[in-house]
Design an enzyme around this catalytic site. Structure first.
Site, PDB file in Angstrom:
ATOM      1  N   SER A  63      -4.616  -1.516   3.417  1.00  0.00           N
ATOM      2  CA  SER A  63      -4.142  -0.625   2.358  1.00  0.00           C
ATOM      3  C   SER A  63      -5.307  -0.078   1.544  1.00  0.00           C
ATOM      4  CB  SER A  63      -3.215  -1.415   1.443  1.00  0.00           C
ATOM      5  OG  SER A  63      -2.952  -0.708   0.256  1.00  0.00           O
ATOM      6  N   TYR A  86      -1.005  -9.807  -3.640  1.00  0.00           N
ATOM      7  CA  TYR A  86      -0.738  -8.978  -2.456  1.00  0.00           C
ATOM      8  C   TYR A  86      -2.005  -8.216  -2.050  1.00  0.00           C
ATOM      9  CZ  TYR A  86       0.129  -4.604  -0.088  1.00  0.00           C
ATOM     10  OH  TYR A  86      -0.001  -3.535   0.753  1.00  0.00           O
ATOM     11  N   LYS A 136      -4.728  -8.449   1.467  1.00  0.00           N
ATOM     12  CA  LYS A 136      -5.241  -7.393   2.353  1.00  0.00           C
ATOM     13  C   LYS A 136      -6.767  -7.515   2.478  1.00  0.00           C
ATOM     14  CE  LYS A 136      -1.407  -5.590   3.604  1.00  0.00           C
ATOM     15  NZ  LYS A 136      -0.922  -5.851   4.962  1.00  0.00           N
TER      16      LYS A 136
HETATM   17  C1  UD1 Z   1       2.050   0.449  -4.408  1.00  0.00           C
HETATM   18  C2  UD1 Z   1       1.156  -0.723  -4.609  1.00  0.00           C
HETATM   19  C3  UD1 Z   1       0.152  -0.799  -3.492  1.00  0.00           C
HETATM   20  C4  UD1 Z   1       0.864  -0.930  -2.175  1.00  0.00           C
HETATM   21  C5  UD1 Z   1       1.848   0.215  -2.007  1.00  0.00           C
HETATM   22  C6  UD1 Z   1       2.703  -0.065  -0.809  1.00  0.00           C
HETATM   23  C7  UD1 Z   1       1.063  -1.046  -7.021  1.00  0.00           C
HETATM   24  C8  UD1 Z   1       0.193  -1.001  -8.229  1.00  0.00           C
HETATM   25  N1  UD1 Z   1       0.501  -0.634  -5.894  1.00  0.00           N
HETATM   26  O1  UD1 Z   1       1.257   1.628  -4.452  1.00  0.00           O
HETATM   27  O2  UD1 Z   1      -0.677  -1.906  -3.672  1.00  0.00           O
HETATM   28  O3  UD1 Z   1      -0.052  -0.920  -1.122  1.00  0.00           O
HETATM   29  O4  UD1 Z   1       2.703   0.334  -3.152  1.00  0.00           O
HETATM   30  O5  UD1 Z   1       3.559   0.984  -0.550  1.00  0.00           O
HETATM   31  O6  UD1 Z   1       2.200  -1.426  -7.108  1.00  0.00           O
HETATM   32  N2  UD1 Z   1       6.287   5.763  -9.728  1.00  0.00           N
HETATM   33  C9  UD1 Z   1       7.124   6.240 -10.723  1.00  0.00           C
HETATM   34  N3  UD1 Z   1       8.405   5.757 -10.781  1.00  0.00           N
HETATM   35  C10 UD1 Z   1       8.890   4.833  -9.921  1.00  0.00           C
HETATM   36  C11 UD1 Z   1       8.025   4.349  -8.881  1.00  0.00           C
HETATM   37  C12 UD1 Z   1       6.732   4.837  -8.836  1.00  0.00           C
HETATM   38  O7  UD1 Z   1       6.735   7.066 -11.534  1.00  0.00           O
HETATM   39  O8  UD1 Z   1      10.061   4.425 -10.031  1.00  0.00           O
HETATM   40  C13 UD1 Z   1       4.913   6.290  -9.642  1.00  0.00           C
HETATM   41  C14 UD1 Z   1       3.842   5.231  -9.807  1.00  0.00           C
HETATM   42  O9  UD1 Z   1       3.508   5.040 -11.154  1.00  0.00           O
HETATM   43  C15 UD1 Z   1       2.708   5.836  -8.988  1.00  0.00           C
HETATM   44  C16 UD1 Z   1       3.417   6.629  -7.892  1.00  0.00           C
HETATM   45  O10 UD1 Z   1       4.745   6.828  -8.360  1.00  0.00           O
HETATM   46  O11 UD1 Z   1       1.999   6.742  -9.780  1.00  0.00           O
HETATM   47  C17 UD1 Z   1       3.446   5.898  -6.575  1.00  0.00           C
HETATM   48  O12 UD1 Z   1       3.967   4.608  -6.791  1.00  0.00           O
HETATM   49  P1  UD1 Z   1       4.331   3.623  -5.592  1.00  0.00           P
HETATM   50  O13 UD1 Z   1       5.188   4.328  -4.613  1.00  0.00           O
HETATM   51  O14 UD1 Z   1       4.872   2.361  -6.194  1.00  0.00           O
HETATM   52  O15 UD1 Z   1       2.951   3.363  -4.855  1.00  0.00           O
HETATM   53  P2  UD1 Z   1       1.558   2.800  -5.438  1.00  0.00           P
HETATM   54  O16 UD1 Z   1       1.698   2.278  -6.799  1.00  0.00           O
HETATM   55  O17 UD1 Z   1       0.547   3.849  -5.211  1.00  0.00           O
END
Ligand code: UD1
Length: 346
Positions: A123, A150, A154
């Protein structure tokens, strides 16, 4: 035959289809902790070929070894792992045992049974928040202290892989560092299937539009980015699946430079949360209920991939756009809820 661990899961199921369509026999091993057994039926529906399937836990050393006796395994793609960031903070030992022990069992058995090639699912989380001069991130950007157990699994798994490969000259392998995998197969027969409340953005968006969630919370609108929301490099799961085939064949055809390699898998383009929402609304025709709320703890502000090394050295380039990702994710969400789930429950 290719062993795909976690082959009933999200990225594993798409990769299984791509391998089958390239002519490979596939053995799926999955403990179904985060997937459904009927994914195997749906893989068969897409490819016309049923993969061999063993429901088992890779933490069991003796069972893993028995697999290598039973099947003529030539290569491994190792997806099976626990992957919820929040849960890993609550249950670190579960994460370390599951993710590390599974990889160690596979490496031990590979070595013993003369299987040479392994592709490991890693990742971009290993980069943490890259400094400004490291954006977009290349494969040479420094690995940073992990923000969660987690993320640490990795990093440690990559090290276990590297050290074991260098200790045994018959082994070779690659770590693929995914950015943010989203989207689904065009048939809508397989896709991402989070158990419980989704933590990731795309399934939360599609479930909200489906009426399964009340509204999307956008975590943070005051980041130092053009529209104030976080930036990620979303990558279509089918592009990702194809990268696994290319990585595997690179080793099987002895077309590699070092016995241990690692590549970034992203599109090279960052998209903000609001841009993802806009793309979703355009492609689905749905209005999404959302509000901007406080930042989520542990989130990094922005990250996207530098793709030159993956393009030129691995010979892989992503082809599908953000609109393809949101459209296919929506098609899958609807088909799953309107057709597949009722069928399974009938
Ligand atoms: C997350 C994990 C990462 C993992 C990946 C797996 C964290 C900090 N990181 O990545 O380690 O490898 O998932 O798929 O958790 N968001 C919203 N609302 C929501 C959900 C997400 O605004 O309900 C935003 C988040 O703040 C972020 C973006 O969407 O800016 C992507 O979020 P997400 O899909 O959870 O991925 P990561 O955080 O990048």
């Amino acid at each position: 035959m290719i062993l795909v661990t976690g082959g009933a899961g999200y990225i594993g199921s798409h990769t299984t289809v791509v391998l089958q369509q390239a002519g490979y026999e596939v053995l799926v091993v999955d403990n179904l902790s985060n997937s459904e057994a009927n994914v195997i039926d749906r893989i068969e529906k897409i490819s016309g070929k049923r993969p061999a399937f063993e429901e088992m836990d890779l933490v069991d050393t003796a069972k893993v070894d028995a697999l290598f006796t039973k099947y003529p395994i030539e290569g491994i793609i190792h997806f099976a792992a626990s992957k919820a960031v929040g849960e890993s903070v609550q249950k670190p030992l579960l994460y370390y045992r599951n993710n590390l022990q599974s990889l160690m069992n596979l490496l031990e058995s590979m070595n013993k049974h003369g299987v040479k090639n392994i592709v490991f699912s890693s990742s971009c989380t290993v980069y943490g928040q890259p400094t400004e001069d490291n954006l977009p991130v290349t494969e040479n950007a420094p690995v940073q202290v992990a923000l969660s157990p987690y993320g640490n699994t990795k990093q440690v798994c990559e090290e276990i892989l590297r050290d074991t490969i260098y200790a045994h000259e018959n082994l070779q392998g690659v770590a693929l560092r995914y950015f943010n995998p989203v989207g689904a197969h065009e048939s809508a027969l397989i896709g991402e299937l989070p158990i419980g409340v989704p933590q990731n953005l795309m399934p939360f968006i599609t479930q909200t539009a489906m009426g399964l969630r009340q509204g999307l919370k956008v975590f943070g609108g005051d980041y130092q980015t053009p529209d104030g929301t976080c930036i990620r490099d979303y990558i279509h799961v089918m592009d990702l699946a194809k990268a696994h085939l290319i990585a595997l064949e690179r080793f099987m055809k002895s077309n590699f430079k070092k016995r241990f390699e690692w590549f970034n898998l992203g599109t090279g383009t960052g998209s903000s949360v609001l841009e993802v929402i806009q793309s979703f609304e355009k492609m689905s025709g749905e209005q999404l209920a959302y509000e901007i709320v406080d930042r989520r703890e542990g989130d990094i502000e922005q990250i996207w991939a530098e793709t030159t090394i993956a393009n030129e050295e691995l010979g892989w380039t992503s082809e599908l756009t953000l609109d393809d990702m949101t459209a296919s994710a929506w098609k899958w969400e609807k088909y799953y809820n309107e057709v597949l789930k009722p069928q399974a429950e009938a």
